[in-house]
Design a protein around this motif. Sequence first.
Motif, PDB file in Angstrom:
ATOM      1  N   GLY A 140      -0.919   6.590   8.414  1.00 38.05           N
ATOM      2  CA  GLY A 140      -1.435   6.071   9.258  1.00 38.05           C
ATOM      3  C   GLY A 140      -0.850   4.471   9.352  1.00 38.05           C
ATOM      4  O   GLY A 140      -0.837   3.776  10.268  1.00 38.05           O
ATOM      5  N   LEU A 141      -0.661   4.072   8.212  1.00 39.37           N
ATOM      6  CA  LEU A 141      -0.220   2.456   8.051  1.00 39.37           C
ATOM      7  C   LEU A 141       1.261   2.280   8.653  1.00 39.37           C
ATOM      8  O   LEU A 141       1.706   1.662   9.191  1.00 39.37           O
ATOM      9  CB  LEU A 141      -0.305   2.278   6.518  1.00 39.37           C
ATOM     10  CG  LEU A 141      -1.658   1.856   6.010  1.00 39.37           C
ATOM     11  CD1 LEU A 141      -1.406   1.797   4.279  1.00 39.37           C
ATOM     12  CD2 LEU A 141      -2.029   0.634   6.623  1.00 39.37           C
ATOM     13  N   LYS A 142       1.859   3.612   8.517  1.00 41.92           N
ATOM     14  CA  LYS A 142       3.235   3.493   8.856  1.00 41.92           C
ATOM     15  C   LYS A 142       3.184   3.613  10.478  1.00 41.92           C
ATOM     16  O   LYS A 142       4.009   2.974  11.074  1.00 41.92           O
ATOM     17  CB  LYS A 142       4.133   4.678   8.273  1.00 41.92           C
ATOM     18  CG  LYS A 142       5.370   5.049   9.139  1.00 41.92           C
ATOM     19  CD  LYS A 142       6.385   3.956   8.650  1.00 41.92           C
ATOM     20  CE  LYS A 142       7.785   4.321   9.561  1.00 41.92           C
ATOM     21  NZ  LYS A 142       8.066   4.032  10.875  1.00 41.92           N
ATOM     22  N   LEU A 143       2.322   4.476  10.871  1.00 44.79           N
ATOM     23  CA  LEU A 143       2.353   4.427  12.301  1.00 44.79           C
ATOM     24  C   LEU A 143       1.845   3.166  13.077  1.00 44.79           C
ATOM     25  O   LEU A 143       2.159   2.962  14.114  1.00 44.79           O
ATOM     26  CB  LEU A 143       1.633   5.688  12.855  1.00 44.79           C
ATOM     27  CG  LEU A 143       2.202   6.959  12.673  1.00 44.79           C
ATOM     28  CD1 LEU A 143       1.128   8.057  12.922  1.00 44.79           C
ATOM     29  CD2 LEU A 143       3.472   7.240  13.248  1.00 44.79           C
ATOM     30  N   ALA A 144       0.948   2.488  12.268  1.00 42.67           N
ATOM     31  CA  ALA A 144       0.384   1.087  12.750  1.00 42.67           C
ATOM     32  C   ALA A 144       1.466   0.119  12.559  1.00 42.67           C
ATOM     33  O   ALA A 144       1.017  -0.990  13.258  1.00 42.67           O
ATOM     34  CB  ALA A 144      -0.955   0.891  12.046  1.00 42.67           C
ATOM     35  N   SER A 145       2.320   0.278  11.904  1.00 40.86           N
ATOM     36  CA  SER A 145       3.107  -0.928  11.616  1.00 40.86           C
ATOM     37  C   SER A 145       4.373  -1.294  13.023  1.00 40.86           C
ATOM     38  O   SER A 145       4.745  -0.295  13.432  1.00 40.86           O
ATOM     39  CB  SER A 145       4.035  -0.906  10.527  1.00 40.86           C
ATOM     40  OG  SER A 145       3.135  -0.884   9.268  1.00 40.86           O
ATOM     41  N   ALA A 187       0.788  -1.133  -0.028  1.00 43.44           N
ATOM     42  CA  ALA A 187       0.030  -0.010   0.066  1.00 43.44           C
ATOM     43  C   ALA A 187       0.889   1.342   0.021  1.00 43.44           C
ATOM     44  O   ALA A 187       0.553   2.206  -0.726  1.00 43.44           O
ATOM     45  CB  ALA A 187      -0.951  -0.024   1.191  1.00 43.44           C
ATOM     46  N   ILE A 188       1.966   1.267   0.815  1.00 46.65           N
ATOM     47  CA  ILE A 188       2.738   2.555   0.764  1.00 46.65           C
ATOM     48  C   ILE A 188       3.661   2.579  -0.544  1.00 46.65           C
ATOM     49  O   ILE A 188       3.784   3.691  -1.086  1.00 46.65           O
ATOM     50  CB  ILE A 188       3.770   2.303   2.058  1.00 46.65           C
ATOM     51  CG1 ILE A 188       2.802   2.460   3.389  1.00 46.65           C
ATOM     52  CG2 ILE A 188       4.890   3.498   2.016  1.00 46.65           C
ATOM     53  CD1 ILE A 188       3.549   2.515   4.506  1.00 46.65           C
ATOM     54  N   TRP A 189       4.118   1.421  -1.145  1.00 43.87           N
ATOM     55  CA  TRP A 189       4.607   1.740  -2.478  1.00 43.87           C
ATOM     56  C   TRP A 189       3.663   2.117  -3.452  1.00 43.87           C
ATOM     57  O   TRP A 189       4.032   3.041  -4.196  1.00 43.87           O
ATOM     58  CB  TRP A 189       5.184   0.322  -2.812  1.00 43.87           C
ATOM     59  CG  TRP A 189       5.511  -0.011  -4.062  1.00 43.87           C
ATOM     60  CD1 TRP A 189       6.935   0.507  -4.269  1.00 43.87           C
ATOM     61  CD2 TRP A 189       5.187  -0.773  -5.255  1.00 43.87           C
ATOM     62  NE1 TRP A 189       7.373   0.151  -5.792  1.00 43.87           N
ATOM     63  CE2 TRP A 189       6.159  -0.610  -6.365  1.00 43.87           C
ATOM     64  CE3 TRP A 189       3.718  -1.247  -5.597  1.00 43.87           C
ATOM     65  CZ2 TRP A 189       5.828  -1.076  -7.651  1.00 43.87           C
ATOM     66  CZ3 TRP A 189       3.880  -1.860  -6.896  1.00 43.87           C
ATOM     67  CH2 TRP A 189       4.693  -1.854  -7.768  1.00 43.87           C
ATOM     68  N   VAL A 190       2.641   1.677  -3.512  1.00 47.02           N
ATOM     69  CA  VAL A 190       1.704   2.208  -4.592  1.00 47.02           C
ATOM     70  C   VAL A 190       1.405   3.636  -3.976  1.00 47.02           C
ATOM     71  O   VAL A 190       1.205   4.655  -4.991  1.00 47.02           O
ATOM     72  CB  VAL A 190       0.166   1.345  -4.259  1.00 47.02           C
ATOM     73  CG1 VAL A 190      -0.839   2.083  -5.231  1.00 47.02           C
ATOM     74  CG2 VAL A 190       0.377   0.007  -4.902  1.00 47.02           C
ATOM     75  N   GLY A 191       0.834   3.797  -2.959  1.00 46.76           N
ATOM     76  CA  GLY A 191       0.878   5.319  -2.394  1.00 46.76           C
ATOM     77  C   GLY A 191       1.721   6.198  -2.766  1.00 46.76           C
ATOM     78  O   GLY A 191       1.416   7.502  -3.230  1.00 46.76           O
ATOM     79  N   ILE A 192       2.993   6.042  -2.537  1.00 43.00           N
ATOM     80  CA  ILE A 192       4.324   6.837  -2.922  1.00 43.00           C
ATOM     81  C   ILE A 192       4.026   7.166  -4.549  1.00 43.00           C
ATOM     82  O   ILE A 192       4.330   8.030  -4.967  1.00 43.00           O
ATOM     83  CB  ILE A 192       5.384   6.170  -2.439  1.00 43.00           C
ATOM     84  CG1 ILE A 192       5.546   6.305  -0.909  1.00 43.00           C
ATOM     85  CG2 ILE A 192       6.735   7.213  -3.054  1.00 43.00           C
ATOM     86  CD1 ILE A 192       6.773   5.698  -0.431  1.00 43.00           C
ATOM     87  N   THR A 210      -2.351  10.772   4.175  1.00 44.77           N
ATOM     88  CA  THR A 210      -2.931  10.554   5.611  1.00 44.77           C
ATOM     89  C   THR A 210      -2.893   9.044   5.851  1.00 44.77           C
ATOM     90  O   THR A 210      -2.647   8.517   6.919  1.00 44.77           O
ATOM     91  CB  THR A 210      -4.188  11.242   5.595  1.00 44.77           C
ATOM     92  OG1 THR A 210      -4.031  12.747   5.599  1.00 44.77           O
ATOM     93  CG2 THR A 210      -4.685  11.069   7.231  1.00 44.77           C
ATOM     94  N   GLY A 211      -3.469   8.265   4.791  1.00 45.23           N
ATOM     95  CA  GLY A 211      -3.619   6.941   5.079  1.00 45.23           C
ATOM     96  C   GLY A 211      -2.201   6.197   5.047  1.00 45.23           C
ATOM     97  O   GLY A 211      -2.006   5.194   5.771  1.00 45.23           O
ATOM     98  N   LEU A 212      -1.406   6.788   4.268  1.00 42.30           N
ATOM     99  CA  LEU A 212      -0.087   6.007   4.241  1.00 42.30           C
ATOM    100  C   LEU A 212       0.795   6.278   5.920  1.00 42.30           C
ATOM    101  O   LEU A 212       1.310   5.521   6.252  1.00 42.30           O
ATOM    102  CB  LEU A 212       0.936   6.691   3.080  1.00 42.30           C
ATOM    103  CG  LEU A 212       0.388   6.504   1.769  1.00 42.30           C
ATOM    104  CD1 LEU A 212       1.436   7.118   0.698  1.00 42.30           C
ATOM    105  CD2 LEU A 212       0.143   4.954   1.438  1.00 42.30           C
TER     106      LEU A 212
END
Length: 106
Positions: A101-106, A62-67, A97-99
């Motif tokens: 959030g994903l980073k913080l949740a990992s 998700a982060i790869w796609v988002g970036i 914002t979603g990215l």
Amino acid sequence: MSTAWIILFIAGLLEAGWALGLKASNGFSRPLTSLFTVLAMILSFYLLAQAMKSLPVGTAYAIWVGIGAIGTVLLGIFFYGDSANPLRLASLTLILTGLVGLKLAS
């Protein structure tokens, strides 16, 4: 920040690069541009695979796609004159914002 996150960030930037390269290659009719596009694709996928060795698959992808998506839109605005209307920019902010959030949740 761990090495895997840095690798993932670079992979995402390369994704934006190859997306723009697809347009610049004019349907792969420009050999040198096409070569750089394919090389960016290969390196982007390779780095994503390396980052996934230690990051959760869903988060990494998700982060790869988002970036890649954010980078492609911003570079498309800058290089190709794509629309920069407020709704489009607000939507990018939501992706970012979603990215985060994903980073913080990992």
